[in-house]
Design an enzyme around this catalytic site. Structure first.
Site, mmCIF file in Angstrom:
data_model
loop_
_atom_site.group_PDB
_atom_site.id
_atom_site.type_symbol
_atom_site.label_atom_id
_atom_site.label_comp_id
_atom_site.label_asym_id
_atom_site.label_seq_id
_atom_site.Cartn_x
_atom_site.Cartn_y
_atom_site.Cartn_z
ATOM 1 N N ARG A 137 33.491 40.730 32.419
ATOM 2 C CA ARG A 137 33.280 39.665 33.409
ATOM 3 C C ARG A 137 33.435 40.213 34.830
ATOM 4 O O ARG A 137 32.488 40.257 35.604
ATOM 5 C CB ARG A 137 34.260 38.511 33.153
ATOM 6 C CG ARG A 137 33.887 37.180 33.826
ATOM 7 C CD ARG A 137 34.204 37.093 35.291
ATOM 8 N NE ARG A 137 35.587 37.353 35.589
ATOM 9 C CZ ARG A 137 36.090 37.591 36.810
ATOM 10 N NH1 ARG A 137 35.309 37.572 37.862
ATOM 11 N NH2 ARG A 137 37.365 37.828 36.976
ATOM 12 N N ASP A 138 34.632 40.648 35.181
ATOM 13 C CA ASP A 138 34.918 41.083 36.551
ATOM 14 C C ASP A 138 34.144 42.342 36.924
ATOM 15 O O ASP A 138 33.657 42.490 38.043
ATOM 16 C CB ASP A 138 36.436 41.326 36.682
ATOM 17 C CG ASP A 138 36.919 41.286 38.116
ATOM 18 O OD1 ASP A 138 38.130 41.516 38.328
ATOM 19 O OD2 ASP A 138 36.119 41.026 39.028
ATOM 20 N N HIS A 185 47.019 40.691 37.558
ATOM 21 C CA HIS A 185 45.673 41.270 37.712
ATOM 22 C C HIS A 185 45.731 42.122 38.972
ATOM 23 O O HIS A 185 45.876 41.580 40.069
ATOM 24 C CB HIS A 185 44.661 40.132 37.847
ATOM 25 C CG HIS A 185 43.248 40.586 38.032
ATOM 26 N ND1 HIS A 185 42.331 40.584 37.011
ATOM 27 C CD2 HIS A 185 42.593 41.050 39.119
ATOM 28 C CE1 HIS A 185 41.167 41.028 37.469
ATOM 29 N NE2 HIS A 185 41.301 41.311 38.747
ATOM 30 N N HIS A 244 44.456 45.457 41.487
ATOM 31 C CA HIS A 244 43.346 46.304 41.893
ATOM 32 C C HIS A 244 43.865 47.649 42.385
ATOM 33 O O HIS A 244 44.986 47.761 42.882
ATOM 34 C CB HIS A 244 42.521 45.609 42.987
ATOM 35 C CG HIS A 244 41.530 44.628 42.426
ATOM 36 N ND1 HIS A 244 40.419 44.216 43.113
ATOM 37 C CD2 HIS A 244 41.475 43.984 41.232
ATOM 38 C CE1 HIS A 244 39.720 43.357 42.376
ATOM 39 N NE2 HIS A 244 40.354 43.198 41.232
ATOM 40 N N CYS A 257 35.003 47.373 44.388
ATOM 41 C CA CYS A 257 35.671 46.362 45.203
ATOM 42 C C CYS A 257 34.609 45.531 45.910
ATOM 43 O O CYS A 257 33.813 46.064 46.668
ATOM 44 C CB CYS A 257 36.573 47.043 46.219
ATOM 45 S SG CYS A 257 37.378 45.894 47.352
ATOM 46 N N ASN A 311 39.203 47.119 40.036
ATOM 47 C CA ASN A 311 40.143 46.929 38.933
ATOM 48 C C ASN A 311 40.790 48.245 38.514
ATOM 49 O O ASN A 311 40.179 49.308 38.582
ATOM 50 C CB ASN A 311 39.399 46.370 37.721
ATOM 51 C CG ASN A 311 39.184 44.882 37.834
ATOM 52 O OD1 ASN A 311 40.125 44.126 37.992
ATOM 53 N ND2 ASN A 311 37.936 44.469 37.789
#
Lengths: 308, 308
Positions: free
Chosen positions: A12-13, A209, A211, A242, A251
């Protein structure tokens, strides 16, 4: 037995943030491969209108596919109640709504200010509560831009705490602190985690979550795990970069995180050599896209043994 | 005031491992720029025969240059007594000898087994002791392959402890634990640091040299600093890669480490924006070489403030 759950958000991300569109069959291959490598939670897509995110238009089909894999929590992003309704219809086990702690970011992203977002969350929970239990997915609110925002800069911590308290009071099953912009450092992370736990108890928040935008991702993950966090989101090959800084990392990298945790004796349930094969396949399926991470380039040390 | 000293090893460890030869004037520009950005310790080169490492043949000239900069500890690598003699002659403030905990690596690297290396260390210290105090550099033994070896795999921890004890007993001013191969994890690092401190006291070892080969470098640095380490080696732009795994990352990235520590409120004395300019200049001076790191790509967050 698992000490730390690594929740895979790449489909997804990661896919949301790249130029290419990964074909559905390749996504299924990814989900299948990573499940075989031990993944127990994968965010397979997002229920947004296809014209907005064509790269994630196959989410319902992916939920159906992934739900057939044993012992896999199938998670989706649902940015509003309409998306959550689609998530319920699809049979997803978990729906996650992003709620930006920076109001400017919230308005820019989903055109809702904070009172409107709180109303959206309330409405989602009301909808879920009238469903029979066996058709009700877990509902997570992702506390995004919790550590700072590219528009507003600093996001006051008491603002985050106040909003999280309200979100928990509305009835969210869980919240997840998100370093959406890659601003966080371990001291700030610890402070915010401890403050949320002090306010809301520990059972509503056991995931983060993070980064790696400025190289701090794995260090923040280490601090989070030291403090008792048991779920960490990550993306295979750090896919996605990003969204705020073109060319920058995004991520944290699933396989690098697995390496660190397993080396430390923390069981992730992941088979790292198999995971690296899944990454290789993903790179072949996305030839134009950059993957991040160091373990893939360096290989495993001779001394590497998975946690018992 | 400084909480953590970041010891810059790029001009030696970085330049040693790349194909290009950086001209002496460019090296001086680098040293000058990084000093202006707050660096207080720089390893400017290595005293090995020029035919072995032509890229570091200008070490004596660089020591002379760097010694003229105020409040800068000028460090050099000296792999044996001959190199140490050259270091003394040059006026370096600190000489560092690498001592591989893996005997296979020691033999491969410097053609000495452990008894021979202990004799070399003894001979170096005897040489230093007969010098007048004001001409005697600090003598550090770099405990390399402390966390594992690409040849031998696991290096038994009691072997490391035993050798470190002997090295300290011989009279080394300091020792530095080095993750030469990028194998270490935070649990192992903590265990070995605590064991060395228990055996030898804390004043002989306050620095670590970490690699980011598998993405764990900054996390290990975080753990080291949590435990009380006050000096961490790093390389600007992570220059140098990994000598054992072509294409893999090597030294941790100076500017990424500065970002993390300063964000956490730990004073490094480094001016990060200026440091990033020095990195840009280095990249211009080494057009064919890969630099690593994330802060340079992403820029600083709006929320970034240096530690007070």
């Amino acid at each position: 037995m698992r000490d730390i759950l690594i929740s895979e958000v790449g489909p997804r991300d990661g896919l949301q943030n790249i130029k290419s569109i990964l074909p559905t069959e390749a996504k299924k291959r990814w989900i299948h491969g990573q499940h075989q490598a031990g993944a127990s939670e994968i965010e397979v897509g997002s229920f947004v209108p296809a014209q907005l995110l064509p790269q994630l238009a196959d989410t319902a089909e992916l939920v159906a596919y992934a739900s057939g894999l044993p012992d896999l929590t199938v998670s989706v992003l649902a940015p509003n109640k309409r998306g959550l309704e689609a998530a319920v219809k699809s049979g997803a086990h978990k729906g996650s709504i992003p709620f930006s702690m920076s109001e400017s970011h919230s308005i820019k992203n989903v055109r809702k200010n904070h009172p409107q977002m709180l109303e959206e969350v309330r409405s989602c929970i009301e909808f879920l509560r009238q469903l029979p239990r066996d058709r009700r997915p877990a509902f997570e609110v992702s506390i995004s831009t919790a550590f700072g925002c590219t528009i507003e800069g600093e996001v006051p911590e008491d603002q985050v705490l106040r909003l999280v308290e309200q979100i928990v009071a509305l009835g969210a099953d869980e919240v997840c602190l998100c370093d959406t912009t890659g601003y966080a450092n371990p001291v700030q992370l610890a402070r915010l985690l401890e403050a949320v736990w002090a306010n809301c108890g520990r059972d509503k928040m056991d995931s983060v979550h993070l980064h790696n935008t400025r190289g701090q991702g794995i260090a923040n993950a280490l601090r989070a795990v030291e403090l008792g966090i048991t779920t960490v989101d990550a993306s295979l090959g750090g896919l996605g970069g990003c969204p705020f800084a073109p060319g920058a990392s995004g991520n944290i990298v699933t396989e690098d995180l697995v390496f660190l945790l397993e080396s430390m004796g923390l069981r992730t349930g992941m088979d790292l050599p198999r995971l690296l094969e899944v990454r290789e396949q993903l790179q072949r399926d996305l030839p134009g896209e950059e993957l991040y991470g160091f373990v893939a380039a360096a290989g495993l040390p001779k001394t590497y043994t998975a946690a018992a």
